[in-house]
Scaffold this active site. Structure first.
Site, short mmCIF file in Angstrom:
data_model
loop_
_atom_site.label_atom_id
_atom_site.label_comp_id
_atom_site.label_asym_id
_atom_site.label_seq_id
_atom_site.Cartn_x
_atom_site.Cartn_y
_atom_site.Cartn_z
N ASN A 1 0.92 -1.28 0.02
CA ASN A 1 -0.09 0.07 -0.05
C ASN A 1 0.75 1.17 -0.13
O ASN A 1 1.52 1.40 1.07
CB ASN A 1 -0.99 -0.15 1.20
CG ASN A 1 -1.71 1.41 1.20
OD1 ASN A 1 -2.01 2.11 0.32
ND2 ASN A 1 -2.35 1.40 2.63
N TRP A 2 1.04 1.76 -1.12
CA TRP A 2 1.99 3.07 -1.23
C TRP A 2 1.25 4.22 -0.60
O TRP A 2 2.06 5.40 -0.71
CB TRP A 2 2.31 3.37 -2.51
CG TRP A 2 2.96 2.21 -3.22
CD1 TRP A 2 3.24 0.96 -2.86
CD2 TRP A 2 3.27 2.36 -4.81
NE1 TRP A 2 3.90 0.15 -3.97
CE2 TRP A 2 3.92 0.85 -5.04
CE3 TRP A 2 3.17 3.21 -5.82
CZ2 TRP A 2 4.31 0.62 -6.43
CZ3 TRP A 2 3.65 2.72 -7.02
CH2 TRP A 2 4.32 1.65 -7.22
N LYS A 3 0.08 4.17 -0.19
CA LYS A 3 -0.60 5.39 0.65
C LYS A 3 -0.44 6.71 -0.55
O LYS A 3 -0.25 6.45 -1.69
CB LYS A 3 0.13 5.35 1.95
CG LYS A 3 -0.14 4.33 2.63
CD LYS A 3 0.10 4.50 4.19
CE LYS A 3 -0.23 3.25 4.83
NZ LYS A 3 0.04 3.23 6.38
N HIS B 1 -9.31 0.83 5.01
CA HIS B 1 -8.10 1.15 5.81
C HIS B 1 -8.29 2.03 7.09
O HIS B 1 -8.99 3.06 6.84
CB HIS B 1 -7.09 1.81 4.81
CG HIS B 1 -5.56 1.89 5.48
ND1 HIS B 1 -5.18 2.94 6.41
CD2 HIS B 1 -4.60 0.87 5.09
CE1 HIS B 1 -3.92 2.14 6.63
NE2 HIS B 1 -3.55 1.45 6.14
N GLU C 1 -6.72 4.51 8.09
CA GLU C 1 -6.77 5.88 7.70
C GLU C 1 -7.69 6.47 7.20
O GLU C 1 -8.08 7.61 7.53
CB GLU C 1 -5.17 6.32 6.96
CG GLU C 1 -3.91 6.08 7.76
CD GLU C 1 -2.97 5.21 7.02
OE1 GLU C 1 -2.86 5.45 5.58
OE2 GLU C 1 -1.94 4.68 7.45
N GLU D 1 -4.82 -4.91 10.59
CA GLU D 1 -3.89 -3.76 11.09
C GLU D 1 -4.06 -3.12 12.03
O GLU D 1 -5.09 -2.43 12.38
CB GLU D 1 -3.75 -2.97 9.65
CG GLU D 1 -3.72 -3.47 8.31
CD GLU D 1 -3.08 -2.44 7.54
OE1 GLU D 1 -2.07 -2.75 6.77
OE2 GLU D 1 -3.62 -1.48 7.36
N GLY E 1 2.95 2.47 10.86
CA GLY E 1 3.80 3.37 10.75
C GLY E 1 4.45 4.01 12.00
O GLY E 1 5.23 5.12 11.88
N SER F 1 3.99 -1.91 10.41
CA SER F 1 5.30 -1.90 10.47
C SER F 1 5.98 -3.71 10.17
O SER F 1 6.97 -3.76 10.85
CB SER F 1 5.67 -1.47 11.84
OG SER F 1 5.59 -0.26 12.27
N GLY G 1 3.18 -1.01 4.46
CA GLY G 1 3.29 0.41 3.91
C GLY G 1 4.64 0.79 3.66
O GLY G 1 4.96 0.81 2.58
N GLY G 2 5.18 1.46 4.54
CA GLY G 2 6.53 2.26 4.20
C GLY G 2 7.61 1.09 3.62
O GLY G 2 8.18 1.60 2.66
P1 13P Z 1 3.51 0.57 7.59
O1 13P Z 1 3.94 -0.70 6.86
O2 13P Z 1 3.92 1.77 6.98
O3 13P Z 1 3.31 0.34 9.07
O4 13P Z 1 1.75 0.69 7.23
C1 13P Z 1 1.16 -0.67 7.19
C2 13P Z 1 -0.17 -0.19 6.38
O5 13P Z 1 -0.99 0.62 6.76
C3 13P Z 1 -0.46 -0.82 5.11
O6 13P Z 1 -1.74 -0.70 4.62
#
Ligand code: 13P
Length: 251
Positions: free
Chosen positions: A9-11, A96, A98, A168, A174, A214, A235-236
Protein backbone atom coordinates in the site's frame (compact mmCIF):
# COMPACT_ATOMS: atom_id res chain seq x y z
CA UNK A 1 -7.11 -23.40 -1.28
CA UNK A 2 -5.74 -20.53 0.75
CA UNK A 3 -3.71 -17.98 -1.18
CA UNK A 4 -0.64 -16.20 0.16
CA UNK A 5 -0.43 -12.51 -0.70
CA UNK A 6 2.02 -9.70 -0.10
CA UNK A 7 0.46 -6.37 -0.99
CA UNK A 8 2.14 -2.97 -0.99
CA UNK A 9 0.00 0.00 0.00
CA UNK A 10 1.90 3.01 -1.27
CA UNK A 11 -0.56 5.40 0.44
CA UNK A 12 -0.03 9.05 -0.65
CA UNK A 13 3.59 8.59 -1.70
CA UNK A 14 5.59 8.87 -4.94
CA UNK A 15 5.01 10.95 -8.05
CA UNK A 16 3.88 9.12 -11.19
CA UNK A 17 7.43 8.69 -12.59
CA UNK A 18 8.67 7.50 -9.18
CA UNK A 19 5.74 5.09 -8.94
CA UNK A 20 6.38 3.68 -12.40
CA UNK A 21 10.05 3.17 -11.53
CA UNK A 22 9.08 1.41 -8.31
CA UNK A 23 6.60 -0.82 -10.14
CA UNK A 24 9.24 -1.73 -12.71
CA UNK A 25 11.73 -2.58 -9.97
CA UNK A 26 9.14 -4.79 -8.27
CA UNK A 27 8.39 -6.60 -11.55
CA UNK A 28 12.08 -7.14 -12.16
CA UNK A 29 12.64 -8.66 -8.72
CA UNK A 30 9.30 -10.52 -8.65
CA UNK A 31 10.88 -13.35 -10.60
CA UNK A 32 12.40 -14.57 -7.32
CA UNK A 33 9.03 -14.91 -5.60
CA UNK A 34 7.69 -18.40 -4.83
CA UNK A 35 4.86 -19.38 -7.22
CA UNK A 36 2.32 -19.69 -4.40
CA UNK A 37 2.73 -16.05 -3.32
CA UNK A 38 0.79 -13.33 -5.12
CA UNK A 39 2.27 -9.84 -5.25
CA UNK A 40 -0.05 -6.84 -5.30
CA UNK A 41 0.76 -3.13 -5.51
CA UNK A 42 -1.63 -0.32 -4.57
CA UNK A 43 -0.42 3.04 -5.90
CA UNK A 44 -2.40 6.30 -5.73
CA UNK A 45 -5.25 6.72 -8.25
CA UNK A 46 -3.24 9.05 -10.51
CA UNK A 47 -0.63 6.31 -11.02
CA UNK A 48 -2.89 3.40 -11.85
CA UNK A 49 -2.91 3.60 -15.65
CA UNK A 50 0.87 4.09 -15.93
CA UNK A 51 1.64 1.45 -13.31
CA UNK A 52 -0.73 -0.96 -15.11
CA UNK A 53 1.45 -0.49 -18.18
CA UNK A 54 4.60 -1.20 -16.14
CA UNK A 55 3.04 -4.38 -14.72
CA UNK A 56 1.95 -5.75 -18.11
CA UNK A 57 3.08 -9.31 -18.70
CA UNK A 58 4.07 -9.73 -15.03
CA UNK A 59 2.25 -11.60 -12.29
CA UNK A 60 2.05 -8.50 -10.07
CA UNK A 61 -1.56 -7.43 -9.55
CA UNK A 62 -2.78 -3.85 -9.52
CA UNK A 63 -4.85 -2.57 -6.61
CA UNK A 64 -6.59 0.72 -5.78
CA UNK A 65 -6.51 2.18 -2.28
CA UNK A 66 -10.22 2.98 -2.13
CA UNK A 67 -13.31 3.33 -4.33
CA UNK A 68 -16.47 5.43 -4.33
CA UNK A 69 -19.69 4.33 -2.67
CA UNK A 70 -21.69 5.23 -5.78
CA UNK A 71 -21.58 3.88 -9.30
CA UNK A 72 -21.29 7.18 -11.14
CA UNK A 73 -22.58 10.73 -11.26
CA UNK A 74 -22.21 14.00 -9.43
CA UNK A 75 -19.66 12.99 -6.79
CA UNK A 76 -16.78 15.40 -7.32
CA UNK A 77 -13.41 13.94 -6.49
CA UNK A 78 -14.56 10.34 -6.28
CA UNK A 79 -13.36 7.33 -8.29
CA UNK A 80 -15.88 4.67 -9.35
CA UNK A 81 -15.27 0.93 -9.48
CA UNK A 82 -15.66 0.73 -13.27
CA UNK A 83 -12.98 3.41 -13.63
CA UNK A 84 -10.67 1.15 -11.64
CA UNK A 85 -11.38 -1.95 -13.70
CA UNK A 86 -11.04 0.09 -16.91
CA UNK A 87 -7.39 0.80 -16.10
CA UNK A 88 -6.67 -2.79 -15.16
CA UNK A 89 -7.19 -2.90 -11.40
CA UNK A 90 -7.87 -6.35 -10.04
CA UNK A 91 -8.14 -5.36 -6.38
CA UNK A 92 -9.11 -2.48 -4.16
CA UNK A 93 -8.22 -1.91 -0.53
CA UNK A 94 -11.26 -0.88 1.53
CA UNK A 95 -11.66 0.30 5.11
CA UNK A 96 -8.04 1.16 5.76
CA UNK A 97 -7.77 2.65 9.26
CA UNK A 98 -6.54 5.93 7.79
CA UNK A 99 -9.77 6.16 5.81
CA UNK A 100 -11.84 5.16 8.83
CA UNK A 101 -10.02 7.71 11.01
CA UNK A 102 -9.61 10.72 8.69
CA UNK A 103 -12.40 10.31 6.13
CA UNK A 104 -15.30 8.97 8.16
CA UNK A 105 -15.36 5.53 6.56
CA UNK A 106 -17.99 3.47 8.39
CA UNK A 107 -18.77 -0.25 8.27
CA UNK A 108 -22.09 0.65 6.58
CA UNK A 109 -20.26 2.48 3.81
CA UNK A 110 -17.85 -0.42 3.49
CA UNK A 111 -20.72 -2.81 2.84
CA UNK A 112 -21.87 -0.58 -0.06
CA UNK A 113 -18.35 -0.20 -1.43
CA UNK A 114 -17.60 -3.91 -1.13
CA UNK A 115 -20.83 -4.75 -3.02
CA UNK A 116 -19.97 -2.34 -5.82
CA UNK A 117 -16.40 -3.60 -6.02
CA UNK A 118 -17.39 -7.28 -6.16
CA UNK A 119 -20.09 -6.60 -8.77
CA UNK A 120 -17.48 -4.82 -10.90
CA UNK A 121 -15.20 -7.86 -10.66
CA UNK A 122 -12.72 -6.35 -8.22
CA UNK A 123 -11.29 -8.32 -5.35
CA UNK A 124 -11.42 -6.53 -2.02
CA UNK A 125 -8.74 -6.26 0.65
CA UNK A 126 -10.86 -5.33 3.65
CA UNK A 127 -8.93 -3.81 6.56
CA UNK A 128 -9.84 -4.25 10.20
CA UNK A 129 -7.94 -3.42 13.37
CA UNK A 130 -8.16 -1.85 16.80
CA UNK A 131 -6.57 1.43 17.91
CA UNK A 132 -4.25 1.85 20.87
CA UNK A 133 -7.00 2.79 23.37
CA UNK A 134 -9.04 -0.23 22.36
CA UNK A 135 -5.99 -2.48 22.72
CA UNK A 136 -5.17 -1.02 26.15
CA UNK A 137 -8.77 -1.55 27.23
CA UNK A 138 -8.52 -5.20 26.16
CA UNK A 139 -11.20 -4.67 23.52
CA UNK A 140 -9.17 -5.79 20.49
CA UNK A 141 -11.02 -9.07 19.93
CA UNK A 142 -14.36 -7.34 20.29
CA UNK A 143 -13.48 -4.50 17.88
CA UNK A 144 -12.04 -6.76 15.20
CA UNK A 145 -14.92 -9.22 15.54
CA UNK A 146 -17.51 -6.51 15.07
CA UNK A 147 -15.69 -4.85 12.15
CA UNK A 148 -15.42 -8.25 10.44
CA UNK A 149 -19.04 -9.24 11.09
CA UNK A 150 -20.46 -5.83 10.16
CA UNK A 151 -19.11 -6.12 6.65
CA UNK A 152 -18.60 -9.79 5.84
CA UNK A 153 -21.91 -11.05 7.19
CA UNK A 154 -23.68 -9.10 4.42
CA UNK A 155 -22.08 -11.34 1.80
CA UNK A 156 -22.22 -15.01 0.85
CA UNK A 157 -19.67 -17.78 0.58
CA UNK A 158 -19.18 -17.15 -3.14
CA UNK A 159 -18.45 -13.45 -2.47
CA UNK A 160 -15.93 -14.43 0.18
CA UNK A 161 -13.72 -16.01 -2.47
CA UNK A 162 -12.99 -12.50 -3.71
CA UNK A 163 -12.40 -10.92 -0.32
CA UNK A 164 -9.14 -10.84 1.60
CA UNK A 165 -8.97 -9.58 5.19
CA UNK A 166 -6.07 -7.44 6.39
CA UNK A 167 -5.62 -7.16 10.14
CA UNK A 168 -3.84 -3.90 10.81
CA UNK A 169 -3.60 -2.84 14.45
CA UNK A 170 -3.69 0.96 14.23
CA UNK A 171 -1.00 1.30 16.92
CA UNK A 172 1.42 -0.63 14.73
CA UNK A 173 0.91 1.35 11.51
CA UNK A 174 3.87 3.54 10.62
CA UNK A 175 5.02 3.52 14.24
CA UNK A 176 7.81 0.97 13.98
CA UNK A 177 5.95 -1.01 16.61
CA UNK A 178 4.86 -4.40 15.27
CA UNK A 179 2.33 -6.73 16.80
CA UNK A 180 4.24 -9.76 18.05
CA UNK A 181 3.77 -12.89 16.01
CA UNK A 182 1.65 -14.28 18.87
CA UNK A 183 -0.54 -11.16 18.99
CA UNK A 184 -1.09 -11.33 15.24
CA UNK A 185 -1.80 -15.06 15.34
CA UNK A 186 -4.45 -14.82 18.05
CA UNK A 187 -6.37 -12.08 16.23
CA UNK A 188 -6.07 -13.85 12.88
CA UNK A 189 -7.40 -17.04 14.49
CA UNK A 190 -10.26 -15.01 15.95
CA UNK A 191 -11.12 -13.54 12.52
CA UNK A 192 -11.06 -17.03 11.02
CA UNK A 193 -13.41 -18.30 13.70
CA UNK A 194 -15.80 -15.39 13.07
CA UNK A 195 -15.86 -16.44 9.40
CA UNK A 196 -16.32 -20.12 10.28
CA UNK A 197 -19.25 -19.27 12.55
CA UNK A 198 -21.31 -17.97 9.64
CA UNK A 199 -19.83 -19.52 6.51
CA UNK A 200 -18.37 -22.81 7.73
CA UNK A 201 -14.93 -24.25 8.19
CA UNK A 202 -14.01 -24.55 4.51
CA UNK A 203 -14.74 -20.91 3.73
CA UNK A 204 -12.80 -19.88 6.84
CA UNK A 205 -9.87 -22.12 5.93
CA UNK A 206 -9.73 -20.71 2.42
CA UNK A 207 -9.77 -17.07 3.53
CA UNK A 208 -6.51 -15.16 3.14
CA UNK A 209 -5.83 -13.04 6.21
CA UNK A 210 -2.96 -10.56 5.94
CA UNK A 211 -1.10 -8.76 8.69
CA UNK A 212 -0.19 -5.08 8.35
CA UNK A 213 1.64 -2.66 10.63
CA UNK A 214 5.40 -2.01 10.52
CA UNK A 215 5.96 -5.27 8.70
CA UNK A 216 9.50 -5.36 7.32
CA UNK A 217 12.07 -7.87 6.08
CA UNK A 218 13.37 -8.44 9.62
CA UNK A 219 10.02 -9.45 11.14
CA UNK A 220 8.03 -10.80 8.18
CA UNK A 221 9.42 -14.34 8.48
CA UNK A 222 8.23 -14.78 12.07
CA UNK A 223 4.83 -13.24 11.34
CA UNK A 224 4.25 -15.32 8.20
CA UNK A 225 5.26 -18.49 10.03
CA UNK A 226 2.06 -18.24 12.09
CA UNK A 227 -0.55 -20.65 10.86
CA UNK A 228 -3.26 -18.04 10.37
CA UNK A 229 -1.07 -15.28 8.91
CA UNK A 230 -1.21 -15.58 5.13
CA UNK A 231 0.93 -12.63 4.11
CA UNK A 232 1.09 -8.91 4.64
CA UNK A 233 -0.27 -5.52 3.72
CA UNK A 234 2.87 -3.44 3.68
CA UNK A 235 3.11 0.36 3.94
CA UNK A 236 6.52 2.01 4.36
CA UNK A 237 8.58 -1.03 3.38
CA UNK A 238 6.62 -1.35 0.11
CA UNK A 239 8.18 1.89 -1.13
CA UNK A 240 11.51 0.11 -1.58
CA UNK A 241 11.35 -2.72 -4.12
CA UNK A 242 14.16 -4.57 -2.35
CA UNK A 243 12.41 -4.57 1.01
CA UNK A 244 9.04 -5.40 -0.49
CA UNK A 245 10.49 -8.40 -2.31
CA UNK A 246 12.49 -9.46 0.74
CA UNK A 247 9.21 -9.51 2.69
CA UNK A 248 7.55 -11.60 -0.03
CA UNK A 249 10.34 -14.15 0.11
CA UNK A 250 9.99 -14.51 3.89
CA UNK A 251 7.41 -17.32 3.85
P1 13P B 1 3.35 0.48 7.65
O1 13P B 1 3.86 -0.80 7.05
O2 13P B 1 4.03 1.70 7.12
O3 13P B 1 3.26 0.41 9.14
O4 13P B 1 1.82 0.60 7.13
C1 13P B 1 0.97 -0.47 7.21
C2 13P B 1 -0.26 -0.15 6.47
O5 13P B 1 -1.03 0.69 6.89
C3 13P B 1 -0.51 -0.85 5.21
O6 13P B 1 -1.80 -0.61 4.74
Amino acid sequence: MRKYIVAGNWKMNTTVPEGVALAKAVVEKAKDIPANVELVVAPPFTHLASVAEALKGSKVALCAQNCADNEKGAYTGEIAVNMLTSVGCQYTILGHSERRQYYGETDEKLVVKTKLALEAGLKVILCVGENLDERKAGKHFEVVTSQTKNVLYNFNEEDLKNIVIAYEPVWAIGTGETATAAQAQEIHACIRSVIAEKFGITAADDMTILYGGSCKPSNAGELFAQKDVDGGLIGGAALKAEDFIAIATSF
